[in-house]
Design a protein around this motif. Structure first.
Motif, short mmCIF file in Angstrom:
data_model
loop_
_atom_site.label_atom_id
_atom_site.label_comp_id
_atom_site.label_asym_id
_atom_site.label_seq_id
_atom_site.Cartn_x
_atom_site.Cartn_y
_atom_site.Cartn_z
N LEU A 1 -5.63 -112.16 -31.74
CA LEU A 1 -5.21 -113.08 -30.23
C LEU A 1 -5.61 -114.50 -31.20
O LEU A 1 -4.63 -115.75 -31.15
N VAL A 2 -6.84 -114.67 -32.09
CA VAL A 2 -7.28 -115.69 -32.68
C VAL A 2 -6.39 -115.80 -33.43
O VAL A 2 -5.84 -117.30 -33.49
N LEU B 1 0.38 -120.48 -33.83
CA LEU B 1 0.65 -120.91 -33.33
C LEU B 1 0.57 -122.58 -33.37
O LEU B 1 1.66 -123.25 -33.63
N ILE B 2 -0.79 -123.15 -33.91
CA ILE B 2 -0.77 -124.40 -33.72
C ILE B 2 -0.14 -124.63 -34.80
O ILE B 2 0.12 -126.26 -34.83
N ILE C 1 -13.88 -117.72 -40.26
CA ILE C 1 -13.33 -117.60 -38.89
C ILE C 1 -14.69 -116.11 -39.05
O ILE C 1 -15.56 -115.99 -38.90
N PHE D 1 -9.70 -108.78 -30.21
CA PHE D 1 -9.28 -109.71 -30.25
C PHE D 1 -9.56 -110.76 -31.63
O PHE D 1 -9.09 -112.24 -31.28
N TYR D 2 -10.02 -110.24 -32.23
CA TYR D 2 -9.96 -110.85 -33.68
C TYR D 2 -7.99 -111.65 -33.62
O TYR D 2 -7.69 -112.75 -34.41
N LEU E 1 -18.90 -115.58 -39.11
CA LEU E 1 -19.19 -113.59 -38.25
C LEU E 1 -19.65 -112.97 -39.09
O LEU E 1 -19.93 -112.28 -38.62
N GLY F 1 -16.10 -103.44 -37.63
CA GLY F 1 -16.73 -103.85 -36.52
C GLY F 1 -16.11 -104.89 -35.40
O GLY F 1 -16.79 -105.76 -35.65
N VAL F 2 -15.01 -105.65 -35.74
CA VAL F 2 -14.54 -106.87 -35.66
C VAL F 2 -13.39 -106.44 -34.25
O VAL F 2 -12.98 -105.78 -34.89
N PRO F 3 -14.06 -107.16 -33.75
CA PRO F 3 -12.94 -106.31 -32.07
C PRO F 3 -11.14 -107.03 -32.52
O PRO F 3 -11.41 -108.08 -32.85
N ALA G 1 -2.73 -117.73 -32.10
CA ALA G 1 -2.95 -119.15 -31.78
C ALA G 1 -3.26 -120.20 -32.81
O ALA G 1 -2.48 -120.70 -32.92
N THR H 1 -18.24 -111.05 -41.60
CA THR H 1 -17.78 -109.99 -42.62
C THR H 1 -16.54 -110.60 -43.48
O THR H 1 -16.29 -111.80 -43.46
N LEU I 1 2.66 -127.72 -36.87
CA LEU I 1 2.13 -128.49 -37.06
C LEU I 1 3.30 -128.84 -38.49
O LEU I 1 3.63 -129.93 -38.73
#
Lengths: 311, 364
Positions: free
Chosen positions: B338-339, B345-346, B46, B335-336, B50, B331-333, B342, B52, B350
């Motif tokens: 959070l991703v 968790l997935i 990801i 929020f990353y 983006l 400059g990577v907020p 997630a 980076t 699995l």
């Protein structure tokens, strides 16, 4: 207090209630389909948010609101596809995956938004409005109820269509069986997994469209975390509606009114901190659960993956 | 809901690392590390998309969060509230209850602490103020979980939704309290009065790390001990694994459910107190670190085990603290992060699923 009940106030309140209630109607109807089929869809908040983002991007770059709704729906469906694969097909824990998808959609949309729009925060122009000739002239009710985007009339019509489908079609009966007696459905030669996958995808599509409405029509722009629990309220609506779409419609309208209070009260010149008003819908959910809680009904096999031959 | 107990059952206790059998050890480590590795790899893709450089990002985050004195202090400080929340979640999850309302419980307790602390500090000795703040914060958290507990015991309503709703309600209510009741008239942005730095939790060894971390570490270890080694903990686990069996065994399921909610939310509330008394001293309006849902995957990854939880909370704190400086520098907020959580968790689910399938296959 009588000054509150002027024509502009009531019109603003009702109009706002519809605008705020329509996204809830979308997610409530969507969640209902999942729950009927036995999937507790906690990821619906993420589906809605991703739909809001996808729908906004589509509408922003093409200028077409219709395309925005379709792409928003597909965006929600993409997240739902993950949920269907992991929870229905592979039988993984629905709650863990649901939380994961919601967190992921929150993070990803905020991240994408940051790189694309954080400097400009672009807005869409006002969504096209379809005035229904004749009845849109009625004082108060006309401008409040019949000056909306085409999608609003469509989803209300869809509510009744879904109600009919539940009762009178094989699809509806299969859904019901997939949730309450999956073994019986399997024995009748219908795939439980396929039925549930279909249900989850439909949920994602509806939730995504609800998100697109929220972003494109309601706000006119995308803001990170903008669903702010609306998807979860949809789950409550579905729980309390006991499988009946009309109750979702009624519930969405009531919650819409409580959400629209802020704007309406500001129109009336009363200044209440937005936080007080933001508490309203959630306080109402709790109140409704305490009062009517015993009447909320969930399907027997809700939350459990179906494994053939297992009890 | 039977999904929670099922998760608890399938997770169980982690296989002990002292088993002595190489394969078991390898499998256990793989089950811990594989989800993290997969999440980091997909996260890297990801970042690449983006624009980076993921390698630069990860090294920067680890250097800033773990290999600098400032970073390690910030990381350990950040661990304190996270560990308190984790302790609360371990109790609930082991007892088969999905307390997803930690954000509201945490924030309300924080605001009450921030209101109470500065008000008491003038007339009471420091230690008493801090004790009272802790007690009240725990009670606030517990009280906020009463409604979901009641709904569950009385009507069998799924606590996932009710705790989430109470969480949203609590976050807004905390803001209302700051803006209308506890605001400090001396500030322009609405916020509570500030507890002076010298009256906060004592710092450790001349660092910026406050002693709340010791309380938090103790909380996790005590919770682990109580839930795995005492009859009370065992009773809660029985209720979680199979409520019907618990009734037949003569357990007071209603009381135990209330107790689980109260202890879980109370510990989360203590987390709010730790963060305010240790770090902030006051709460600004609209402040919400939203730790609650982020701790959930960590506790799952640790399979509800105390020591493993401490390790994963530390891992996450490094990511967060390092990610915050990376937001400024690269400059990577944030929020990353959070991703990443997630994805974690997935992939956790699995890996667990694949492991379960493998076990079924070898058994049959």
């Amino acid at each position: 207090m009588h000054s509150l009940f002027t024509e502009p106030f009531l019109t603003a309140l009702l109009f706002g209630a519809i605008t705020a209630g329509v996204p809830l109607l979308f997610v409530g109807l969507g969640e209902q389909i999942s729950e009927k089929a036995g999937v507790l869809n906690i990821g619906i908040e993420g589906m809605m948010l991703f739909g809001a983002y996808a729908g906004f991007v589509a509408a922003f770059y093409t200028g077409s609101f219709a395309l925005g709704f379709v792409v928003g729906g597909l965006g929600g469906m993409a997240v739902a596809g993950l949920m269907a694969l992991l929870c229905v097909r592979l039988g993984m824990n629905q709650i863990v995956i649901g939380i994961g998808l919601t967190l992921g959609a929150e993070g990803l949309t905020a991240l994408l938004h940051h790189f694309q729009f954080a400097r400009s925060y672009p807005r869409l122009e006002k969504a096209p409005v379809l005035e229904i000739p004749g009845i849109s002239e009625i004082p108060v009710l006309g401008p409040a109820l019949f000056h909306h985007n085409l999608i609003v009339y469509l989803i209300v019509a869809a509510t009744f269509a879904i109600g009919w489908l539940y009762k009178h079609s094989d699809i509806g009966l299969n859904l019901e069986a997939a949730g309450s007696k999956p073994g019986a459905l399997d024995a009748a030669g219908v795939s439980v997994v396929a039925t549930r996958v279909g249900a989850v995808l439909a949920t994602g599509f509806l939730a995504g469209m609800g998100g697109a409405y929220l972003a494109n029509v309601g706000a006119g722009l995308f803001v990170p975390f903008m669903t702010n629990g609306a998807g979860f309220i949809g789950i409550v609506l579905a729980m309390l509606a006991r499988g009946k779409p009309y109750w979702v419609l009624l519930g969405a309208l009531i919650f819409g009114i409580s959400l629209a209070m802020t704007t309406a009260l500001q129109v009336a010149g009363l200044n209440i901190p937005t936080d007080v008003v933001q508490m309203l819908p959630f306080a109402m959910v709790i109140l409704v659960l305490v009062i009517f809680g015993r009447h909320s009904v969930l399907p027997a096999a809700l939350g459990l993956p179906y494994v053939r031959g297992e009890r | 809901m039977s999904a929670a107990p099922e998760a608890a059952r399938s997770q169980g206790l982690p296989p002990t690392l002292m088993a002595g059998r190489g394969r078991a050890v390898a499998a256990a480590i793989a089950r811990f590390l594989l989800p993290i590795l997969l999440a980091l790899v997909v996260g890297a893709v990801i970042l690449l998309l983006l624009g980076t450089d993921p390698l630069a990002y990860y090294t920067y985050v680890i250097r800033r969060g773990l290999f600098s004195w400032l970073g390690i202090q910030a990381t350990v400080t950040r661990m304190a509230p996270l560990l308190m929340i984790a302790a609360g979640l371990i109790v609930a999850f082991r007892a088969g209850i999905w307390n997803l309302g930690a954000d509201g419980q945490f924030l309300l307790a924080a605001v009450i602490t921030a209101a109470l602390g500065p008000a008491l500090i003038g007339s009471l000795p420091d230690w008493l103020t801090i004790v009272i703040c802790f007690v009240v914060a725990g009670l606030v958290g517990a009280v906020w979980s009463l409604v979901p507990a009641f709904l569950k015991v009385r009507y069998g309503i799924n606590e996932i939704i009710s705790t989430l709703m109470m969480s949203f309600l609590g976050i807004s209510f905390a803001n209302v309290l700051i803006k209308l009741v506890f605001f400090d008239p001396g500030t322009t942005v609405p916020q509570t009065h500030t507890l002076p730095v010298e009256d906060r939790l004592p710092r450790l060894f001349g660092s910026t790390i406050h002693s709340g971390i010791l309380i938090a570490l103790a909380a996790v270890l005590i919770v682990h001990f109580v839930m795995t080694r005492t009859s009370f903990g065992l009773k809660l686990c029985v209720v979680g694994a199979n409520p019907r069996a618990a009734i037949h065994a003569g357990l007071n399921v209603g009381f135990l459910t209330y107790a689980t909610f109260a202890i879980s939310a109370g510990l989360v509330g203590l987390g709010g107190a730790v963060d305010i008394l240790g770090v902030w001293g006051s709460v600004r309006a609209d402040w919400n670190p939203s730790f609650g849902l982020l701790v959930v995957p960590l506790v799952f990854l640790a399979r509800f085990h105390g020591l493993a939880t401490i390790a994963f909370v530390m891992f996450f704190a490094v990511l967060q603290v390092g990610g915050e400086s990376a937001a400024v520098r690269l400059g990577v907020p944030t929020f990353y992060t959070l991703v990443l959580v997630a994805l974690l968790l997935i992939f956790l689910a699995l890996v667990e699923y694949l492991d379960y399938r493998r076990q079924v296959r070898t058994r049959s």
